[in-house]
Motif scaffolding. Sequence first.
Motif, PDB file in Angstrom:
ATOM      1  N   ILE A   4      29.556  58.327  28.384  1.00 25.30           N
ATOM      2  CA  ILE A   4      29.149  59.315  27.368  1.00 25.30           C
ATOM      3  C   ILE A   4      30.304  60.176  26.872  1.00 25.30           C
ATOM      4  N   ASP A   5      31.469  60.073  27.532  1.00 24.99           N
ATOM      5  CA  ASP A   5      32.619  60.840  27.043  1.00 24.99           C
ATOM      6  C   ASP A   5      33.107  60.236  25.722  1.00 24.99           C
ATOM      7  N   LYS A   6      33.595  61.061  24.826  1.00 24.65           N
ATOM      8  CA  LYS A   6      34.015  60.611  23.498  1.00 24.65           C
ATOM      9  C   LYS A   6      35.412  59.973  23.495  1.00 24.65           C
ATOM     10  N   GLY A   7      36.162  60.154  24.564  1.00 23.96           N
ATOM     11  CA  GLY A   7      37.501  59.571  24.639  1.00 23.96           C
ATOM     12  C   GLY A   7      37.490  58.216  25.326  1.00 23.96           C
ATOM     13  N   ILE A   8      38.690  57.719  25.649  1.00 26.79           N
ATOM     14  CA  ILE A   8      38.827  56.449  26.374  1.00 26.79           C
ATOM     15  C   ILE A   8      38.919  56.756  27.861  1.00 26.79           C
ATOM     16  N   VAL A   9      37.863  56.479  28.575  1.00 27.07           N
ATOM     17  CA  VAL A   9      37.833  56.640  30.038  1.00 27.07           C
ATOM     18  C   VAL A   9      36.790  55.679  30.597  1.00 27.07           C
ATOM     19  N   VAL A  10      37.185  54.889  31.583  1.00 27.80           N
ATOM     20  CA  VAL A  10      36.312  53.846  32.131  1.00 27.80           C
ATOM     21  C   VAL A  10      36.460  53.766  33.651  1.00 27.80           C
ATOM     22  N   PRO A  11      35.443  53.242  34.349  1.00 31.84           N
ATOM     23  CA  PRO A  11      35.616  52.918  35.767  1.00 31.84           C
ATOM     24  C   PRO A  11      36.640  51.781  35.876  1.00 31.84           C
ATOM     25  N   SER A  12      37.613  51.914  36.753  1.00 25.56           N
ATOM     26  CA  SER A  12      38.661  50.891  36.830  1.00 25.56           C
ATOM     27  C   SER A  12      38.776  50.211  38.191  1.00 25.56           C
ATOM     28  N   ASN A  13      38.341  50.857  39.257  1.00 26.50           N
ATOM     29  CA  ASN A  13      38.417  50.263  40.594  1.00 26.50           C
ATOM     30  C   ASN A  13      37.181  50.650  41.402  1.00 26.50           C
ATOM     31  N   TYR A  14      36.318  49.675  41.650  1.00 26.86           N
ATOM     32  CA  TYR A  14      35.174  49.895  42.543  1.00 26.86           C
ATOM     33  C   TYR A  14      35.647  49.579  43.963  1.00 26.86           C
ATOM     34  N   ASN A  15      36.205  50.565  44.640  1.00 25.90           N
ATOM     35  CA  ASN A  15      36.885  50.306  45.907  1.00 25.90           C
ATOM     36  C   ASN A  15      35.953  50.132  47.094  1.00 25.90           C
ATOM     37  N   CYS A  16      35.030  51.056  47.252  1.00 21.61           N
ATOM     38  CA  CYS A  16      34.082  51.020  48.355  1.00 21.61           C
ATOM     39  C   CYS A  16      32.973  52.013  48.030  1.00 21.61           C
ATOM     40  N   PRO A  17      31.862  52.016  48.773  1.00 18.22           N
ATOM     41  CA  PRO A  17      30.805  52.987  48.498  1.00 18.22           C
ATOM     42  C   PRO A  17      31.345  54.418  48.557  1.00 18.22           C
ATOM     43  N   GLY A  18      31.106  55.182  47.495  1.00 17.13           N
ATOM     44  CA  GLY A  18      31.563  56.570  47.467  1.00 17.13           C
ATOM     45  C   GLY A  18      33.008  56.744  47.068  1.00 17.13           C
ATOM     46  N   GLN A  19      33.654  55.678  46.595  1.00 15.37           N
ATOM     47  CA  GLN A  19      35.045  55.795  46.113  1.00 15.37           C
ATOM     48  C   GLN A  19      35.232  54.902  44.889  1.00 15.37           C
TER      49      GLN A  19
END
Length: 285
Positions: free
Chosen positions: A144-159
């Motif tokens: 929902i942010d208007k800029g460029i920002v994305v999830p990049s590393n699904y490392n582990c639960p809670g991180q």
Amino acid sequence: MKAYLFPGQGSQFPGMGKYLYKKSTLAKKLFRLADEILGFRMTSIMFNETKILSENTEYIQLAIYIYSVIKTKILNNFDPDMVAGHSLGEFSALASVDVFSFEKGLFMVNQRAKLMQKICKSTEGEMAVIFGLKDEIVDFHCKIDKGIVVPSNYNCPGQLVISGERKAVRRVCKTLENIGAKKIFILPLHGAFHSPIMEPAKKKFKKIIDKISFKDSKCPIYQNVNAQPVIKSLDIKNNLIKHFTYPVKWKQSIENMINNGALSFIDIGPGNILSGLMKKILIKR
């Protein structure tokens, strides 16, 4: 079934590889070969240059690749049933199972690192680690942010790591802090890896990698972009290209490896970051 794991950027340490160099004639030969191919003393940087090895993306990536692959080459019992590499570590994993040679992998990593370093210098990108929130919550606030920002590393639960424009990353971090993130850590990388900001680098890397021949993998590699087992060379190559702008699905990869029979996990590269993530993934199962 044995699964070997290969780390990415952040696992480097001062003096990495020096022990292998002294211990093994084959390791010494490969270290010297790396210096010859690169045209400079990468080994000297790895063994002695603490500051350069902690700040320069180009040298960090080369060091981790060289160390990780050489380590597999000198192991007597390296016979994986499956492999996976975290971000850069995917190149190490692929070289270890002979999808391409040590030399070809070194060339690709060198080109990849230079392209990424160039983007880092020309853009105001940033990455931040978010602790203590569910993936869906972080995903939503990036979306929902208007800029460029994305999830990049699904490392582990809670991180989960987010990546993008500095201002957008900071806005989302502030929001996540207000809604209960336990901790937020801005990574000292000065770049937005695995985000749309890396699109120009991806296009240039595709031209480079298209000229390099790959073999089918000797065992399944669980690639970051889809967390699924892959063997065919064309699929592997296409996933490496997507790698620049797609998130690292590490948590999902480990879960799928376990579901497909992995009972033993060996962290092959420098440091113990992946071992730490592994414990957190297992606790939540």
